[in-house]
Design a protein around this motif. Structure first.
Motif, PDB file in Angstrom:
ATOM      1  N   GLU A 155       0.829  -1.211   0.000  1.00  0.00           N
ATOM      2  CA  GLU A 155       0.000   0.000   0.000  1.00  0.00           C
ATOM      3  C   GLU A 155       0.864   1.262   0.000  1.00  0.00           C
ATOM      4  N   ASP A 156       1.855   1.320   0.862  1.00  0.00           N
ATOM      5  CA  ASP A 156       2.717   2.504   0.931  1.00  0.00           C
ATOM      6  C   ASP A 156       3.445   2.750  -0.386  1.00  0.00           C
ATOM      7  N   ALA A 157       3.915   1.690  -1.024  1.00  0.00           N
ATOM      8  CA  ALA A 157       4.600   1.832  -2.312  1.00  0.00           C
ATOM      9  C   ALA A 157       3.643   2.364  -3.375  1.00  0.00           C
TER      10      ALA A 157
ATOM     11  N   SER B  27       2.960   6.126  -2.670  1.00  0.00           N
ATOM     12  CA  SER B  27       4.124   6.926  -3.079  1.00  0.00           C
ATOM     13  C   SER B  27       4.191   7.064  -4.595  1.00  0.00           C
ATOM     14  N   PHE B  28       3.908   5.971  -5.274  1.00  0.00           N
ATOM     15  CA  PHE B  28       3.919   5.981  -6.739  1.00  0.00           C
ATOM     16  C   PHE B  28       2.869   6.940  -7.290  1.00  0.00           C
ATOM     17  N   VAL B  29       1.664   6.888  -6.748  1.00  0.00           N
ATOM     18  CA  VAL B  29       0.596   7.769  -7.218  1.00  0.00           C
ATOM     19  C   VAL B  29       0.926   9.228  -6.913  1.00  0.00           C
ATOM     20  N   VAL B  30       1.463   9.503  -5.739  1.00  0.00           N
ATOM     21  CA  VAL B  30       1.859  10.875  -5.405  1.00  0.00           C
ATOM     22  C   VAL B  30       2.842  11.401  -6.456  1.00  0.00           C
ATOM     23  N   GLN B  31       3.807  10.580  -6.838  1.00  0.00           N
ATOM     24  CA  GLN B  31       4.789  10.979  -7.855  1.00  0.00           C
ATOM     25  C   GLN B  31       4.115  11.188  -9.217  1.00  0.00           C
TER      26      GLN B  31
ATOM     27  N   PHE C 116       5.608  -0.753 -12.117  1.00  0.00           N
ATOM     28  CA  PHE C 116       4.220  -0.599 -11.673  1.00  0.00           C
ATOM     29  C   PHE C 116       3.378  -0.164 -12.868  1.00  0.00           C
ATOM     30  N   ARG C 117       2.096  -0.486 -12.836  1.00  0.00           N
ATOM     31  CA  ARG C 117       1.150  -0.038 -13.867  1.00  0.00           C
ATOM     32  C   ARG C 117       0.039   0.719 -13.158  1.00  0.00           C
ATOM     33  N   LEU C 118      -0.295   1.915 -13.661  1.00  0.00           N
ATOM     34  CA  LEU C 118      -1.339   2.732 -13.073  1.00  0.00           C
ATOM     35  C   LEU C 118      -2.527   2.829 -14.020  1.00  0.00           C
ATOM     36  N   LEU C 119      -3.689   2.446 -13.505  1.00  0.00           N
ATOM     37  CA  LEU C 119      -4.942   2.590 -14.243  1.00  0.00           C
ATOM     38  C   LEU C 119      -5.797   3.607 -13.498  1.00  0.00           C
TER      39      LEU C 119
ATOM     40  N   LEU D  76      -5.810   2.425  -9.731  1.00  0.00           N
ATOM     41  CA  LEU D  76      -5.429   1.034  -9.525  1.00  0.00           C
ATOM     42  C   LEU D  76      -3.956   0.882  -9.875  1.00  0.00           C
ATOM     43  N   VAL D  77      -3.162   0.515  -8.890  1.00  0.00           N
ATOM     44  CA  VAL D  77      -1.727   0.349  -9.103  1.00  0.00           C
ATOM     45  C   VAL D  77      -1.438  -1.149  -9.089  1.00  0.00           C
TER      46      VAL D  77
END
Length: 137
Positions: free
Chosen positions: A13-15, A18-22, A97-100, A85-86
């Motif tokens: 979850e934390d990863a 962090s990814f979405v924040v970036q 990672f893949r972001l949807l 969705l990460v």
């Protein structure tokens, strides 16, 4: 730099957060983590309310679990509420990672098919886990 597999749900979850924040920063928005502040979703970023869901591998064909208040927020404010969705988080390398991003009309179509469920969340403290594990040794 080598990355290692993320093991705990909190690490995953934390990863993802962090990814979405970036990613939001790259899109010109400043995402604020609201997870422990009683907010309806994980992040607020510009005009978006973002609930982040993290998957070790993929969400393909899976159900998404949302709190009642998140479904209500998505229905009440369809222009602001988003699901991010990460995927592929467990392997640990954000480069993979893949972001949807699911929002707007597409999210509303999903909300129209939402099924209400009731369940209990039973905490499993570390001390209890360790005690049960010790009994099995």
């Amino acid at each position: 730099m080598a990355t290692s597999e993320l093991r705990s749900p909190k690490q995953v979850e934390d990863a993802a957060i962090s990814f979405v924040v970036q990613q939001e920063k790259l899109a010109g928005r400043e995402a604020i983590d609201t997870r422990y502040q009683g907010a309806v979703a994980d992040l607020v970023s510009g005009d978006r309310i973002i609930e982040v869901k993290a998957a070790g591998t993929s969400f393909r064909g899976q159900d998404l679990w949302l709190e009642t208040r998140q479904v209500q927020a998505a229905r009440a404010d369809p222009d602001r509420f988003w699901l991010y969705l990460v995927e592929n988080v467990r392997q640990g390398d954000p480069a993979h990672f893949r972001l949807l991003r699911v929002g707007g009309e597409q999210l509303q179509q999903l909300m129209a098919k939402a099924r209400e469920r009731h369940y209990y969340e039973v905490p499993l403290p570390v001390a209890v886990y360790d005690a049960v594990l010790a009994l099995d040794d």
